[in-house]
Design an enzyme around this catalytic site. Structure first.
Site, short mmCIF file in Angstrom:
data_model
loop_
_atom_site.label_atom_id
_atom_site.label_comp_id
_atom_site.label_asym_id
_atom_site.label_seq_id
_atom_site.Cartn_x
_atom_site.Cartn_y
_atom_site.Cartn_z
N HIS A 318 0.87 -1.18 0.00
CA HIS A 318 0.00 0.00 0.00
C HIS A 318 0.90 1.23 0.00
CE1 HIS A 318 -3.02 2.92 1.12
NE2 HIS A 318 -3.97 1.99 1.10
N ARG A 338 -6.24 10.33 -0.22
CA ARG A 338 -5.97 10.87 -1.56
C ARG A 338 -7.27 11.07 -2.34
NH1 ARG A 338 -2.45 6.78 -3.99
NH2 ARG A 338 -2.82 5.58 -2.11
#
Ligand code: MEZ
Length: 533
Positions: A318, A338
């Site tokens: 990740h 994000r």
């Protein structure tokens, strides 16, 4: 609390913030991505892989930590196990008490099967609980399962088994409805419609979430449902070897109480492996966002009885694991950060990639920034990049962080970092096992009858890289389906005489390959687990 270099870098990030919000970085071309991955993604680091010397995938290059476990010895001697007097006798035995195992149990119970979950920790101690950002489903008017398929197929490097992926995306809207009816508190607009966002590699906003603790909310609901139905859950008890019957069908498991080490036998007409991931194998020395029990046990159990692995050479790092402070090193910083507008920036406050590239590409970009480009920030434990969280408040308005990602806010606040005001330091963390046991569209392994697999222990649903939110989805879709199919198969199954003869067969193959090992598997707990004896 930061040193001088931090302070200077923080100033550069703050100074560039407004311009960075307006800046729309270009997406990489396919060729640029390929080159980047080959140079920087851990999956491409040949020295970290070796050839597997036994079993159905003999000759394939896999992470050496996984090869060690797949080639290791059984924890038991077959002759010590009394197969004639099982402690438990059920229709469907489910190994693993996470989201996939619980979904399977609910559906097997619906089908009238006598079902039992066995789990080495407690029900809900699983990667499902740790998932944050959401679950994908194409259920908005501008979207469709076909578009969802294309996003996931491309994001997975066109390697997914198409029938599995098609099942995933076409069953997704129903999975959301099912969870909603069971009581999952999804984020909704005042008119009741579900709020959805983008994830890396998605062309539509289809991420359904319960703030930034989506997995915990889903697991809470599934666990309540399992317990309310009175489905037996045998906790702190691990499956340490599968049992076949004389006809080569899966027919149960040898169990071990984690505390007392008592050995028991569970006889079953069908078995579902739902043991989850492998982050606690710490491949290549990476930290992990995974649950304490994520040690690839299901792959080992299945492999030793002859089941095939698919894409076990590919792991997901990740992009945004916490890199600072040390106390939360490797913990997940959800991709939703994000999705809500925060961009990744380097030491000088420069945006170095599009914020919603797929995970493998994003992870490789960060690693590049921190290696030969050396544009990372020194945390004292290595280099990291900034994730500029204050952008979220500027884009979405004051209060957005508290409302949409409260768990992130609290996690950093407990170390004196207010993510509404200052950015956070991130570096890739081992997050997901892209590969696993090879199954058909019913969830049954392709070469061991009556052995089903669901959840992260499956390989092939996502190909060689998974998009955000497709894992919470697959545990529901393939968990439910495995439960239904295993229950149906149990109805037509007569279990033959139980046997553990596969252990001797595997030992003979290991000896013939000249392998000398003192290791035993499955691993069950990470190497740093406290030893009680
Ligand atoms: O699917 C995942 O892995 C997920 C939702 C993770 C996250 O970033 O929150």
């Amino acid at each position: 609390m930061y040193g001088k270099e931090f302070e200077e870098s923080l100033k550069a990030v703050a100074a560039a913030r407004d311009a960075n919000i307006a800046y729309e970085p270009a997406r990489m071309t396919a060729k640029e991505k390929e080159d980047l991955l080959a140079a920087y993604h851990p999956d491409y680091k040949k020295s970290e892989f070796r050839e597997l010397r036994v079993g159905a995938n003999k000759g394939e290059a896999l992470p050496h930590e996984l090869c060690d476990m797949l080639e290791a010895k059984s924890r038991i001697k077959a002759e010590d196990i009394d197969l004639d007097h099982p402690t438990y006798d059920v229709d469907v035995l489910i190994i693993g008490g996470g989201g996939a195992g619980s979904s399977a149990a609910i559906e097997a119970d619906n089908a009238g099967a006598k079902v039992m979950i066995v789990t080495k920790l407690r029900i809900g101690d699983a990667n499902t609980m740790m998932a944050e950002g959401g679950i994908q489903a194409a259920d908005k008017p501008n979207d469709s399962p076909a578009i969802h398929f294309l996003d996931a197929y491309g994001g997975g490097h066109f390697a997914a088994k198409r029938d599995l992926l098609a099942k995933l995306v076409t069953s997704a809207p129903d999975a959301i409805l099912w969870l909603n009816k069971l009581g999952v508190e999804f984020d909704k607009a005042p008119d009741g419609t579900m709020i959805t966002t983008h994830g890396g590699g998605t062309s539509r906003k289809r991420m359904h979430a319960a703030k930034d603790y989506s997995g915990a909310e889903i697991m809470r609901t599934l666990r309540d449902e399992v317990l309310n139905r009175g489905i037996p859950v045998i906790e702190f008890t691990s499956a340490i070897e599968l049992i076949l019957d004389e006809n080569g069908k899966a027919a149960g498991a040898v169990l071990m109480n984690m505390e007392t080490k008592e050995i028991m036998v569970a006889r079953a007409k069908t078995v579902i492996i739902a043991t989850g991931g492998a982050g606690r194998m710490h491949y290549q020395g990476f930290p992990t966002s995974n649950h304490y029990g994520a040690t690839a046990d299901g792959l080992v159990l299945g492999y030793r009885v002859g089941a095939k692995l698919l894409y076990a050479d590919t792991l997901q790092y990740h992009p945004t694991g916490a890199a600072y402070p040390q106390q939360i090193f490797g913990a997940l910083v959800t991709e939703k950060v994000r999705s809500l507008g925060a961009k990744l920036v380097n030491r000088d406050g420069k945006v170095f990639m599009h914020p919603l590239e797929t995970r493998d590409v994003a992870a490789a970009s960060i690693i590049r920034e921190c290696s030969d480009h050396a544009e990372g920030v020194d945390t004292g434990d290595g280099l990291a990049v900034w994730l500029d969280t204050p952008m979220i408040e500027k884009i979405g308005g004051e209060g957005t962080i508290e409302k949409r990602i409260p768990a992130m806010m609290r996690m950093f606040a407990s170390f004196g970092i207010d993510i509404r005001k200052e950015p956070i330091l991130v570096y890739p963390t081992l997050h997901y096992q892209n590969g696993g046991l090879d199954i058909n569209v019913d969830g049954e392994t392709t070469n061991v009858k009556n052995l089903f697999v669901a959840g992260e222990a499956v390989g092939g649903i996502h190909g060689r890289n998974r998009l955000m939110g497709n894992s919470l989805l697959d545990i529901i879709v393939f968990g439910r389906s495995a439960g239904k199919n295993a229950a149906a198969k149990a109805k037509e199954t007569e279990v033959g005489k139980l046997t553990l003869s596969h252990i001797a067969k595997f030992d003979a193959e290991r000896d013939a390959a000249g392998i000398e090992t003192n290791l035993v598997s499955p691993k069950l707990l990470p190497d740093y687990a406290r030893k009680f004896n």
